[in-house]
Every structure is written in structure tokens, then in C-alpha cells.
Enzyme design. Structure first.
Site, PDB file in Angstrom:
ATOM      1  N   CYS A   2       0.848  -1.200   0.000  1.00 29.17           N
ATOM      2  CA  CYS A   2       0.000   0.000   0.000  1.00 29.17           C
ATOM      3  C   CYS A   2       0.883   1.250   0.000  1.00 29.17           C
ATOM      4  O   CYS A   2       2.015   1.231   0.446  1.00 29.17           O
ATOM      5  CB  CYS A   2      -0.846   0.027   1.262  1.00 29.17           C
ATOM      6  SG  CYS A   2      -1.991  -1.332   1.374  1.00 29.17           S
ATOM      7  N   LYS A 602       7.481  -3.726  -4.737  1.00 23.05           N
ATOM      8  CA  LYS A 602       8.892  -3.325  -4.673  1.00 23.05           C
ATOM      9  C   LYS A 602       9.418  -3.462  -3.249  1.00 23.05           C
ATOM     10  O   LYS A 602      10.528  -3.898  -3.039  1.00 23.05           O
ATOM     11  CB  LYS A 602       9.047  -1.869  -5.117  1.00 23.05           C
ATOM     12  CG  LYS A 602      10.483  -1.364  -5.070  1.00 23.05           C
ATOM     13  CD  LYS A 602      11.365  -2.182  -5.993  1.00 23.05           C
ATOM     14  CE  LYS A 602      12.809  -1.734  -5.957  1.00 23.05           C
ATOM     15  NZ  LYS A 602      13.674  -2.625  -6.776  1.00 23.05           N
TER      16      LYS A 602
END
Ligand code: AGP
Length: 607
Positions: A2, A602
Site C-alpha cells: 500500500c 517493490k
């Protein structure tokens, strides 16, 4: 993961929110949304499953372009609690639709809180964040700052959150515990973001909130509080370390980052090696040599872990320090036997990986020495540990970590030479290694110039579904890292395996439709590896052979990737670019999203 984003100031908020959500896309997500309001109480709420572009299209269609907004919050959601649906997309709001919340991380006691609140409120989503919005309604005492303190006191575990009260449209509040939150200031506006890469090229200064600090922003001015008391924060100038990522002339950002590698390597080395005198020059490394330790434990995950596997091999080759490499998520839950004579080194590109951070916390609770190697400046891990080194890889934006792996190897090699010279590494050996190191960036540049080869190979190999990446000795980390890249970019199965070990079982899998990528440069174990590959060849195996350019032995292969010859200890660097480009080309030919692989993020900021 998020990403949260918030803006308060004089510009029209909504375009900013959309633009900066795009800067958070690389973190991985599956839905996005925003809430924005102005001082005339006009507001907009939009949520969309899928890409930020879906949200942008929806906003374009629904918003009144004559209205300008001055306060807003936005979010990219990577589903944790609850499926990928419109209802679960942030921002979440209270029953009266007065309080709007975006939130990053996990509230571990949300089910308990929710069961208490369900007696009074109806829930429309499966998320923990909606509980926060309902708590604002339940605990509101007329002041959003004191209410924020009350709400966060009830939350167990971690959050970075931003909240707007519709009745108080000029004000935006933010709070964090464990999950990063950066406060950026510019000309008459303030941003909040969960990511240091998100805003860098419009802000002039930034600071990071510490745990249990809250920030209150009103009409583009901010104040920071810690447990209710106003605190002054030091701000850092935004300089070229935060240059914005852009694609240049490449089809994908990942390729652009791979082509940055020679520059990354030169940058990473120049800070610490004097190539004139062939000596190591670095304050931190000098301090490290003063420390009293006789053992090293290395803790990392993913590509960072494989970089360590390479380094541990180097270390065993040339320094008398027992070295162990540990996967962070395993290290965290095994019995930890603290050792004051052990140096615990953590490595992380993002400096935010949750299990690595938890490992640092656990080690420091036992008062042991921690050393960090991270890329993202001012990231949480860099601020948690006792000392460390940056990899100076520049912003690495996209999921597949490439240039930073080279940056990590460069830092590790410099560390190992420095520590080795302090033990049994001979100066002449160190100098000959440094000489070869100096040649490396140019050698990597020649590899980048041959990228068409990998396109042709990918065309031939895209039909296969399974691959072995074979290694011996110091090439274990390289093989593991390159097999990881093939998996994460093409979604095909690839397994790194010891060439020698194959005959103890996996040789049974060898078949012409199960190719092996055999990494076998000119080195001490070349002959032994050739005999292993012969066993594969004799069983109609398909061999993609990674060998040194001047290697004359060319009988047992289907295809060859030639790599420059170098010092044996530097061989782990040289298969990386060819095999990364091979994976990128395979992914493109299989129509995969190279920059945003499915299911991946990532920075893995949840355990
Ligand atoms: C690398 O290509 C992967 N995306 C992933 O394994 C990554 O290396 C891992 O999540 C560790 O991240 P960190 O270095 O930021 O801690």
C-alpha cells in the site's frame, strides 16, 4: 505494498493526488482511491479497482472541473484484509461520512475493535482501515488532534495514516507507528507520503515522522506533535539523491535501470576506493575495523539475500571470519542466541522490508551490533542500526532489483577487502583485485552493447516452462539471483542448483524441454563443471552455456553467452547483466509487465 499520499495547500489537489499515486505504482497495488475537499466544503470521493489510470479516467468523467480542492488524501491498496473490491478500496469513512481515512500497514487488533463497534455502526468493507474511520466517529471529542491521539492509542501494531474531517476542511492530520511517513514541504503546501521516492522532485525539504509522532497541517502550514507535545523537526534538503525516475529511451524502466549499472558501479566504488593508490578510503570501514567481532551474520531477503550469498563466498575465500547468511523471515522466528562478538549485518535496497526491520529490532533488544547496507537514503533500517553504508545505486523504482544488486556487491566487496586487509589478505592481492575491479564497469558496458543477443535467445527459449540455473562454489548467489529474475519477470519456473549435486536426484528431470543455464567461466572449477555438463549433454539436455569469451571448449552446448574474463573473485558480477536481460526479453516475448510483475511489490512492508 500500500502507498498513502496526502496534500494540503494552495494548488488544486486532485491532479497532484493522481500524479503522485502514479509515483507509488511501482510499489505494487490492486486498487486506488482519493478524497479531496475545499474550504467551501465541496468534496469528491473516487475509488477504482485496478490501475491508477482507471481512477484517473473515473475522476476525469465525474469531477466538476470548475471546482478546485485544497486538501486531499489518496491511496494505492495492496490487498491484505479483504478482496480486491471497490468497497475495500481506500479512502474509508465513518458512518456519518464525516471522517475519511487512508492507511498503510496492519492493525492487528482490528477484529476485536470491530466487534465492539458493530453494536453501533454498520461496516461496508472487510478492511482494518474502516475500523479506524469508525473509531474517529466513536471517540471524536470536538478536536481532531486529541481524537487522533485517542484513536491511535487503541490500535495495536502498525500504521501510517492520514485523516480529514469534512467539518474541518482546511486541516489534514497524519500519524505513524512503524510504517514510514515522510513530510514534504514546498511553497505554501505540505505533502505526506509513505515513500521517499514519491514526491522528490517538487519538494524542497523533507523529514520523516518518528513512531507515535503526529502531524497537523492547515492551509499549507504544519506542526508536529509527539504524545501531545509540540516538537521541532530537522528537515533535510531534497538534493539530486532523489532525482525523479524516468524511462529515457527504453521500453521498460527495468531495462533503463539495468543500463544504469556501469554508472552505479563507478559511483558505488568511487566513494570508498582510491584507484590511484589502490587503497580503501572510508571512515565507516575504518571504524568497522576497530570493532571487536570474530563472526558475521548477514540477514536479508530476495535479491539482497542472494547478494550476500555471493559475499559470504568471497569472505570464506579471503578472510578468517566465520560468516553465515540468513533469510530474514526465518532468522526472525528461530531461537536467537545473541552473541556480542558477532556483527549482525542487514542488507535491504528499500530499507523498509518488514521482516528485516523486525530482525534489527530483535537483535538490538539483545544489545548486539548491527550494520546496515541500504540504498534508500534515510530509510527506516538506515535510521535504526548502529552504522552502515549506502549502496549509492540511485532511485531503484521497479520491482525487479537489478542495479542495486550490483551496488550491493560493490559495497560488499569493498567491505571485504577492507576487513581482509585487516586480517590475512595480502596487500598485493588486494591491489590486483582493485585493478580488475577498475576494469569492471567498462566490461559491463560491453555486455549492455550486446543486448540484441538476448532478444534472439529469448525467442528460442520462450517455449520452455522449466529451467535449471547451475552453479558451483562462488557462483551460487549469481545463479540464485538470476533464477529469481526469470521467475519474477516471466512467471516461469527456474531453480538454481549445484552442478555437482544434480546427479544426486535432479538429473532425473533433465530433458530437452528442461533447459539448463550452466554458469561456467574460466576458473578453477571449469573442468569439473565441464564434466558435469557432459552428463547433461549425454542425456539430451538443452544447455545454455555461460562461459568466458576466450574459452576454446565449445562442444557441449546448444547456445552460448560469452562473458569477459576477470579476476576469479569478480566472476559473480559478469553473468548478471546477460541473464537479467535474457529474463527481460523472455518476459517481453511472453507479454508480461516487466516493470510491474503480478503479485509482487517493490518493498515488502508487511510480514
Ligand atoms: C528482487 O528482484 C525482488 N523484487 C525482491 O526479492 C527484493 O529483492 C526483496 O523483496 C528484498 O527487498 P529489499 O532489498 O528492499 O529488502
Amino acid at each position: 505494498m500500500c502507498g498513502i499520499f496526502a496534500y494540503n495547500g494552495k494548488n488544486n489537489t486532485v491532479p497532484f493526488l493522481i500524479e503522485w499515486l502514479r509515483n507509488l505504482e511501482y510499489r505494487g497495488y490492486d486498487s486506488a482511491g482519493l478524497f479531496s475537499i475545499n474550504n467551501s466544503w465541496e468534496f469528491v470521493v473516487e475509488k477504482a479497482v485496478g490501475k491508477v489510470s482507471n481512477l484517473a479516467t473515473q475522476v476525469e468523467k465525474n469531477i466538476d472541473k470548475n471546482i478546485s480542492y485544497s486538501n486531499g488524501i489518496a491511496h494505492t491498496r495492496w490487498a491484505t484484509h479483504g478482496k480486491v473490491t471497490q468497497e475495500n478500496t481506500h479512502p474509508h469513512y465513518s458512518q456519518s461520512e464525516r471522517f475519511f481515512v487512508v492507511h498503510n500497514w496492519i492493525i492487528e487488533n482490528y477484529m476485536t475493535l470491530k466487534s465492539e463497534l458493530e453494536e453501533k455502526y454498520n461496516f461496508y468493507s472487510q478492511t482494518d482501515t474502516e475500523v479506524i474511520a469508525k473509531l474517529f466517529e466513536e471517540l471524536f471529542d470536538g478536536n481532531i488532534i486529541s481524537t487522533l491521539e485517542k484513536v491511535t492509542e487503541k490500535l495495536v501494531w502498525a500504521y501510517a495514516l492520514a485523516v480529514i474531517d469534512k467539518q474541518n476542511p482546511q486541516t489534514l492530520v497524519g500519524a505513524k507507528l512503524w510504517s514510514p511517513m515522510i513530510v514534504w514541504i514546498g511553497q505554501e503546501w505540505v505533502f505526506l507520503s509513505s515513500d521517499i521516492n514519491a514526491v522528490s522532485h517538487v519538494a524542497t525539504q523533507f523529514t520523516t515522522l518518528e513512531d507515535r509522532e503526529t502531524v497537523v497541517i492547515k492551509n499549507g502550514k504544519y506542526e508536529v506533535f509527539s504524545l501531545g507535545n509540540k516538537v521541532e523537526k530537522d528537515f533535510e534538503e531534497v538534493d539530486d539523491r532523489f532525482q525523479a525516475a524516468d524511462k529515457w529511451l527504453f521500453e521498460t524502466f527495468t531495462e533503463k535501470e539495468i543500463h544504469e549499472i556501469p554508472t552505479v558501479l563507478r559511483n558505488s566504488l568511487k566513494w570508498r576506493i582510491n584507484f590511484e593508490t589502490k587503497s580503501i578510503q572510508n571512515e565507516t570501514l575504518n571504524e568497522l575495523n576497530e570493532m571487536d567481532f570474530d563472526r558475521i551474520e548477514i540477514i536479508a531477503s530476495g535479491s539482497s539475500y542472494f547478494a550476500w550469498v555471493v559475499w559470504a563466498s568471497w569472505f570464506k575465500e579471503l578472510a578468517d571470519i566465520q560468516t553465515e547468511v540468513r533469510i530474514s523471515s526465518e532468522f526472525l522466528y528461530e531461537k536467537f542466541i545473541p552473541n556480542k562478538k558477532t556483527l549482525y549485518i542487514v542488507i535491504s535496497q528499500s530499507g523498509e522490508t518488514a521482516d528485516v526491520r523486525e530482525c534489527v529490532k530483535m537483535i538490538q533488544q539483545k544489545d548486539c551490533n548491527t550494520f546496515w547496507i541500504v540504498n534508500v537514503v534515510w530509510s527506516t533500517i538506515a535510521r535504526m542500526c548502529d552504522m552502515g553504508l549506502y549502496t549509492h545505486s540511485g532511485i531503484e523504482v521497479w520491482v525487479a532489483s537489478t542495479k542495486n544488486v550490483i551496488g550491493q556487491l560493490a559495497v560488499l566487496l569493498t567491505m571485504w577487502i577492507s576487513l581482509g586487509l585487516d586480517r590475512n589478505l595480502q596487500m598485493k592481492d588486494a591491489k590486483s583485485l582493485i585493478e580488475k575491479l577498475w576494469e569492471l564497469p567498462a566490461q559491463l558496458e560491453t555486455q549492455l552493447a550486446e543486448s540484441q543477443k538476448y532478444t534472439d535467445l529469448a525467442e528460442k527459449y520462450k517455449k520452455y516452462n522449466n529451467f535449471f540455473y547451475l552453479w558451483r562454489n562462488i557462483l551460487q548467489g549469481t545463479a540464485a539471483e538470476c533464477s529469481l529474475k526469470l521467475k519474477e519477470l516471466t512467471y516461469l519456473h527456474a531453480e538454481a542448483y549445484s552442478t555437482w549435486e544434480l546427479k544426486h536426484g535432479p538429473l532425473a528431470l533433465i530433458h530437452e524441454d528442461f533447459p539448463v543455464v550452466a554458469i561456467n567461466p574460466m576458473w578453477s572449477l571449469r573442468e569439473k563443471s565441464i564434466s558435469n555438463i557432459k552428463e547433461i549433454w549425454a542425456r539430451n539436455g538443452t544447455v545454455l552455456w555461460v562461459i568466458s569469451k576466450n574459452d576454446s571448449y565449445r562442444e557441449i552446448y546448444n547456445d552460448i553467452i560469452e562473458i569477459p574474463e576477470t579476476h576469479e573473485l569478480l566472476t559473480p558480477f559478469l553473468p548478471l547483466i546477460p541473464l537479467w536481460l535474457f529474463s527481460v526479453e523472455m518476459a517481453k516475448k511472453l507479454w508480461k509487465d516487466v516493470d510491474k510483475p503480478q503479485n509482487l511489490a517493490k518493498s515488502v512492508t508487511v510480514e
